[in-house]
Design a protein around this motif. Structure first.
Motif, PDB file in Angstrom:
ATOM      1  N   TRP A   3       0.878  -1.206  -0.061  1.00 23.07           N
ATOM      2  CA  TRP A   3      -0.059  -0.047  -0.108  1.00 23.07           C
ATOM      3  C   TRP A   3       0.690   0.977  -0.046  1.00 23.07           C
ATOM      4  O   TRP A   3       0.242   2.319  -0.310  1.00 23.07           O
ATOM      5  N   GLY A   4       2.208   1.004   0.476  1.00 24.77           N
ATOM      6  CA  GLY A   4       3.007   2.354   0.407  1.00 24.77           C
ATOM      7  C   GLY A   4       3.848   2.574  -0.838  1.00 24.77           C
ATOM      8  O   GLY A   4       4.543   3.752  -0.932  1.00 24.77           O
ATOM      9  N   PHE A   5       3.735   1.428  -1.593  1.00 21.39           N
ATOM     10  CA  PHE A   5       4.539   1.785  -3.011  1.00 21.39           C
ATOM     11  C   PHE A   5       3.733   2.066  -4.238  1.00 21.39           C
ATOM     12  O   PHE A   5       2.429   1.257  -4.215  1.00 21.39           O
ATOM     13  N   LEU A  65      -3.401   4.089  11.522  1.00 18.97           N
ATOM     14  CA  LEU A  65      -1.911   4.055  10.910  1.00 18.97           C
ATOM     15  C   LEU A  65      -1.775   2.994  10.188  1.00 18.97           C
ATOM     16  O   LEU A  65      -1.028   3.220   8.846  1.00 18.97           O
ATOM     17  N   VAL A  66      -2.134   1.793  10.332  1.00 24.46           N
ATOM     18  CA  VAL A  66      -2.023   0.472   9.361  1.00 24.46           C
ATOM     19  C   VAL A  66      -2.963   0.280   8.272  1.00 24.46           C
ATOM     20  O   VAL A  66      -2.997  -0.384   7.641  1.00 24.46           O
ATOM     21  N   LYS A  67      -4.050   1.335   8.401  1.00 29.25           N
ATOM     22  CA  LYS A  67      -5.113   1.607   7.235  1.00 29.25           C
ATOM     23  C   LYS A  67      -5.574   0.099   7.255  1.00 29.25           C
ATOM     24  O   LYS A  67      -5.569  -0.751   6.321  1.00 29.25           O
ATOM     25  N   GLU A  68      -5.989  -0.660   8.472  1.00 28.64           N
ATOM     26  CA  GLU A  68      -6.634  -1.886   8.681  1.00 28.64           C
ATOM     27  C   GLU A  68      -7.640  -2.385   7.597  1.00 28.64           C
ATOM     28  O   GLU A  68      -7.725  -3.321   7.154  1.00 28.64           O
ATOM     29  N   TYR A  73      -2.474  -6.051   7.060  1.00 32.16           N
ATOM     30  CA  TYR A  73      -2.105  -5.758   8.215  1.00 32.16           C
ATOM     31  C   TYR A  73      -3.339  -5.329   9.564  1.00 32.16           C
ATOM     32  O   TYR A  73      -4.623  -4.840   8.968  1.00 32.16           O
ATOM     33  N   GLY A  74      -3.102  -5.919  10.451  1.00 35.23           N
ATOM     34  CA  GLY A  74      -4.312  -5.765  11.702  1.00 35.23           C
ATOM     35  C   GLY A  74      -3.636  -5.694  12.826  1.00 35.23           C
ATOM     36  O   GLY A  74      -2.456  -5.845  13.081  1.00 35.23           O
ATOM     37  N   ILE A  75      -4.452  -4.815  13.724  1.00 32.56           N
ATOM     38  CA  ILE A  75      -4.098  -4.618  15.120  1.00 32.56           C
ATOM     39  C   ILE A  75      -5.246  -5.087  16.016  1.00 32.56           C
ATOM     40  O   ILE A  75      -6.450  -5.201  15.655  1.00 32.56           O
ATOM     41  N   ARG A  76      -4.638  -6.030  17.188  1.00 31.17           N
ATOM     42  CA  ARG A  76      -5.536  -6.464  18.003  1.00 31.17           C
ATOM     43  C   ARG A  76      -5.204  -6.431  19.435  1.00 31.17           C
ATOM     44  O   ARG A  76      -3.806  -6.411  19.490  1.00 31.17           O
ATOM     45  N   PHE A  77      -6.039  -6.674  20.605  1.00 31.46           N
ATOM     46  CA  PHE A  77      -5.627  -6.644  22.074  1.00 31.46           C
ATOM     47  C   PHE A  77      -5.663  -8.039  22.224  1.00 31.46           C
ATOM     48  O   PHE A  77      -6.367  -8.751  22.029  1.00 31.46           O
TER      49      PHE A  77
END
Length: 101
Positions: A3-5, A65-68, A73-77
């Protein structure tokens, strides 16, 4: 990374993923070694520390930030009281951060 390139740098992105991401994602022995080490590691609870819950604002900020919703990419607790935050790539944990007091 994809996604950044820009699309005209796709070969550069593939090279970067091959060098930096692939060794951590595709190595079955690495995952097995990591799981064994995590199980045998002394818990910080054993030292009298308590997990400090991370705030929902931090979770939302990291997801942004990671554009989930747009990326792999993903973020979780995790943790007993949500004191661990995990960065994942396609469901595979990459980085784990925990807070203790």
């Amino acid at each position: 990374m994809e996604w950044g390139f820009p699309s005209y740098l796709s070969e550069a992105r593939i090279a970067m993923e091959t060098l930096f991401v692939s060794p951590f994602i595709s190595s079955e022995s690495w995952f097995q070694k990591w799981a064994e080490g995590r199980e045998s590691m002394a818990s910080l609870k054993d030292f009298g520390l308590k997990g400090r819950a991370m705030c929902k604002e931090s979770l939302n900020e990291m997801k942004e930030l990671v554009k989930e919703s747009e990326s792999p990419y993903g973020i979780r607790f995790e943790g007993d009281n949500e004191n661990e935050m995990v960065l994942e790539w396609n469901g595979t944990p990459l980085v784990r951060v925990s807070a203790w007091m």
